[in-house]
Write a protein that holds these residues in place. Structure first.
Motif, PDB file in Angstrom:
ATOM      1  N   GLY A  91      11.359   3.573   2.890  1.00 17.50           N
ATOM      2  CA  GLY A  91       9.988   3.931   2.557  1.00 17.50           C
ATOM      3  C   GLY A  91       9.593   3.456   1.175  1.00 17.50           C
ATOM      4  N   ARG A  92      10.519   3.570   0.225  1.00 13.67           N
ATOM      5  CA  ARG A  92      10.239   3.128  -1.137  1.00 13.67           C
ATOM      6  C   ARG A  92       9.992   1.625  -1.165  1.00 13.67           C
ATOM      7  NH1 ARG A  92      14.443   5.297  -3.215  1.00 13.67           N
ATOM      8  NH2 ARG A  92      13.432   7.300  -3.610  1.00 13.67           N
ATOM      9  N   GLU A  94       8.789  -0.234   1.280  1.00 17.65           N
ATOM     10  CA  GLU A  94       7.467  -0.529   1.845  1.00 17.65           C
ATOM     11  C   GLU A  94       6.379  -0.251   0.817  1.00 17.65           C
ATOM     12  OE1 GLU A  94       7.012  -1.759   5.364  1.00 17.65           O
ATOM     13  OE2 GLU A  94       8.941  -2.244   4.438  1.00 17.65           O
ATOM     14  N   GLY A  95       6.543   0.833   0.063  1.00 18.13           N
ATOM     15  CA  GLY A  95       5.546   1.167  -0.947  1.00 18.13           C
ATOM     16  C   GLY A  95       5.492   0.135  -2.053  1.00 18.13           C
ATOM     17  N   LEU A  96       6.658  -0.309  -2.517  1.00 20.85           N
ATOM     18  CA  LEU A  96       6.702  -1.278  -3.607  1.00 20.85           C
ATOM     19  C   LEU A  96       6.153  -2.630  -3.185  1.00 20.85           C
ATOM     20  CD1 LEU A  96      10.199  -0.440  -5.158  1.00 20.85           C
ATOM     21  CD2 LEU A  96       7.943   0.081  -6.100  1.00 20.85           C
ATOM     22  N   GLN A  97       6.270  -2.948  -1.900  1.00 26.74           N
ATOM     23  CA  GLN A  97       5.760  -4.218  -1.388  1.00 26.74           C
ATOM     24  C   GLN A  97       4.292  -4.125  -0.981  1.00 26.74           C
ATOM     25  OE1 GLN A  97       7.386  -7.106  -1.518  1.00 26.74           O
ATOM     26  NE2 GLN A  97       9.068  -5.991  -2.494  1.00 26.74           N
ATOM     27  N   GLY A  98       3.709  -2.938  -1.116  1.00 17.20           N
ATOM     28  CA  GLY A  98       2.299  -2.774  -0.786  1.00 17.20           C
ATOM     29  C   GLY A  98       2.005  -2.723   0.699  1.00 17.20           C
ATOM     30  N   ALA A 156       6.002   7.721  -1.037  1.00 23.54           N
ATOM     31  CA  ALA A 156       5.160   8.439  -1.997  1.00 23.54           C
ATOM     32  C   ALA A 156       5.683   8.269  -3.419  1.00 23.54           C
ATOM     33  CB  ALA A 156       5.089   9.914  -1.628  1.00 23.54           C
ATOM     34  N   GLU A 157       7.014   8.310  -3.571  1.00 30.69           N
ATOM     35  CA  GLU A 157       7.597   8.118  -4.901  1.00 30.69           C
ATOM     36  C   GLU A 157       7.274   6.732  -5.435  1.00 30.69           C
ATOM     37  OE1 GLU A 157      11.718   8.838  -4.464  1.00 30.69           O
ATOM     38  OE2 GLU A 157      11.517  11.018  -4.246  1.00 30.69           O
ATOM     39  N   ALA A 158       7.376   5.721  -4.562  1.00 29.50           N
ATOM     40  CA  ALA A 158       7.078   4.359  -4.992  1.00 29.50           C
ATOM     41  C   ALA A 158       5.606   4.223  -5.353  1.00 29.50           C
ATOM     42  CB  ALA A 158       7.445   3.366  -3.882  1.00 29.50           C
ATOM     43  N   ALA A 159       4.743   4.829  -4.535  1.00 26.39           N
ATOM     44  CA  ALA A 159       3.310   4.752  -4.814  1.00 26.39           C
ATOM     45  C   ALA A 159       2.979   5.422  -6.138  1.00 26.39           C
ATOM     46  CB  ALA A 159       2.525   5.412  -3.677  1.00 26.39           C
TER      47      ALA A 159
END
Length: 410
Positions: A91-92, A94-98, A156-159
Motif C-alpha cells: 500500500g505504501r 502505491e501511495g508513493l507512486q501516486g 495512508a502513511e505514504a500519502a
C-alpha cells in the motif's frame, strides 16, 4: 440468554484439521508461485519489487499470507489473524507512486480466489464436510479484508508523508519569495528576473511561476481548525502562527470567489496583487490588515481584500504618528468637553469632505442648517485663519478620518 453460534469448522475432528493444515502448508510454496504467475498474467503492469534477498516482495507477501492463514486453522477460522506487514509496504508503494489502491485490491481478490480453489481441493482430499469448508471460505474473505486494511494503512502513511513533504517544500519556496530573492537575483543568470534557485525550487514542486501573486494572512478560528481547501496551485503554510497563502494570478476570473469559499470560517486578509518577486510587499499589507482585525478596527470572520480597505491601512497602522498629529491639530477642542467636542469634530469633518455650505453639511449630519452654522462659527473661532490653510485642512481631515475609522466619530 445468549445462544452460542454453532461453528461447523470446530466440529471437524482435530486430526482432520491437522491433516488439512499440513497438506496446505506443503502446497504453499508452489501455490504462491502459481498465484503470482496468474496475477502477472492478469496485471502485467504490476511492478515486481525485489526484497533485500532479491526475491519479489509480492511472492513473499503471498507466501506469508498463506502461511499465516493456514497456521491459524487449528485454532478455528474465527480467531483474529496476524496480517503480514509486507502488505503495508504494498500500500505504501502505491501511495508513493501516486497510484490508487483499486488494482491492488483486485489483485488481492484474484489471489484469494486462486488460493481458495486449491484449499477446496485439499478439503475434498481429506473429507472436510462442506459446511466447514463454507465457513473456511468466509474466514478467507475476512482475512482478505485484513490484508486490504494493512495496505490502506500503508497507503495512508505514504500519502501523509508525501503531503507533509509537499507542505515543507511549499514553506521553503514561500520563505524564498518573502525574503526577497528577486532583489538579490535580478542580474545575470536569472531568466525574466527570476533567480535560478527560485525557479528550480518551484519546478521541483511542480508550481508554475505566475506573473503576479497576492499573499493572504489568516487568523486561526481555533487551534484544531481544518486548513482552507485551496486550489492545488495555491501555496499554503499552516505551520506559521498566522497561516499564509500565496495566490497565483489573483485577478483571474472567479479566483476571488473560490478563495472566499475556501477560507469560509477563517478571518484574514489578502494583500494587493504584485509581481511575483514583490510577494513580500503583498505579505506586509496583508499582515497590517490582520493586525487591524485583531484590534477590532476591521471586520473579522471573512477574508478581507486589502484594496478595499486602503484608507484604514494608510491611516491606522502608524498609530503613534497619527496620535501625535491628532493631539496637535485637534488641540483647540480640548476645552470644549467630550460631547460638544465630538459634535464639533463631526461637523468639521463633514465640512472638509463636502466643502459645501450649511445645508449640505446639515444633510450629511442629519441636523438643522442653523445648528451647522452655529458650529461652523465656533470652529472658525477655535482654529482662526489656520482653517484656511490647505495643508492644515488636509492634516485635519486625515486625523478626523482616522478617528472615525477607530469608531470615535460617526
Amino acid at each position: 440468554m445468549v445462544t452460542a453460534v454453532r461453528s461447523a469448522w470446530r466440529e471437524v475432528p482435530p486430526y482432520q484439521v491437522r491433516q488439512f493444515a499440513a497438506l496446505a502448508l506443503e502446497e504453499v510454496p508452489t501455490l504462491a508461485q502459481d498465484i503470482l504467475r496468474e496475477i502477472r498474467r492478469a496485471y502485467p503492469q504490476l511492478p515486481l519489487v525485489p526484497d533485500e534477498f532479491g526475491e519479489p516482495r509480492a511472492l513473499v507477501g503471498i507466501r506469508q499470507s498463506l502461511e499465516h492463514f493456514v497456521a491459524h486453522l487449528t485454532a478455528g477460522p474465527d480467531r483474529p489473524h496476524v496480517h503480514p506487514r509486507v502488505f503495508q509496504e504494498f500500500g505504501r508503494g502505491e501511495g508513493l507512486q501516486g497510484r490508487s489502491l483499486d488494482v491492488l485490491q483486485a489483485v488481492y481478490r484474484l489471489g484469494v480466489r486462486l488460493a481458495w480453489r486449491r484449499l477446496a481441493e485439499i478439503g475434498q482430499q481429506v473429507a472436510i464436510p462442506a459446511p466447514a469448508m463454507y465457513e473456511l471460505a468466509e474466514s478467507g474473505y475476512e482475512y482478505l479484508d485484513g490484508l486490504v486494511a494493512e495496505s490502506v494503512r500503508g497507503y495512508a502513511e505514504a500519502a501523509a508523508r508525501q503531503a507533509g513533504e509537499r507542505l515543507r517544500l511549499q514553506r521553503r519556496l514561500m520563505e524564498q519569495l518573502f525574503t526577497g530573492p528577486g532583489r538579490r537575483g535580478r542580474g545575470a543568470g536569472a531568466a525574466d528576473g527570476v533567480p535560478p534557485a527560485l525557479a528550480e525550487r518551484a519546478a521541483g514542486l511542480g508550481w508554475a511561476l505566475p506573473e503576479r501573486v497576492a499573499v493572504a494572512v489568516l487568523l486561526r478560528p481555533a487551534r484544531e481548525a481544518v486548513a482552507p481547501a485551496v486550489a492545488p496551485d495555491v501555496l499554503l503554510d499552516m505551520e506559521s502562527e498566522r497561516p499564509r497563502m500565496v495566490v497565483p494570478e489573483p485577478d483571474a476570473p472567479g479566483r476571488r470567489e473560490l478563495l472566499a469559499r475556501a477560507a469560509a470560517g477563517w478571518s484574514g486578509a489578502i494583500g494587493p496583487a504584485v509581481p511575483l518577486l514583490d510577494a513580500a510587499k503583498s505579505l506586509r499589507w496583508a499582515g497590517a490588515a490582520v493586525d487591524l482585525t485583531e484590534r477590532g478596527l476591521l471586520p473579522a470572520g471573512e477574508l478581507l481584500q486589502c484594496t478595499e480597505h486602503t484608507e484604514a491601512l494608510v491611516l491606522l497602522p502608524p498609530a503613534e504618528l497619527i496620535e501625535d498629529l491628532t493631539r496637535r491639530r485637534l488641540a483647540p477642542l480640548d476645552g470644549c468637553g467630550p460631547a460638544h467636542g465630538r459634535r464639533l469634530a463631526e461637523t468639521l469633518l463633514a465640512w472638509l469632505e463636502t466643502r459645501g455650505g450649511a445645508p449640505e453639511v446639515a444633510a450629511r449630519l442629519g441636523v438643522h442648517p442653523q445648528t451647522v452654522r452655529y458650529r461652523l462659527r465656533q470652529i472658525r473661532e477655535l482654529w482662526g485663519t489656520e482653517i484656511d490653510d490647505p495643508d492644515r485642512r488636509f492634516e485635519l481631515e486625515l486625523v478626523l478620518r482616522a478617528r472615525r475609522l477607530r469608531g470615535e466619530l460617526s
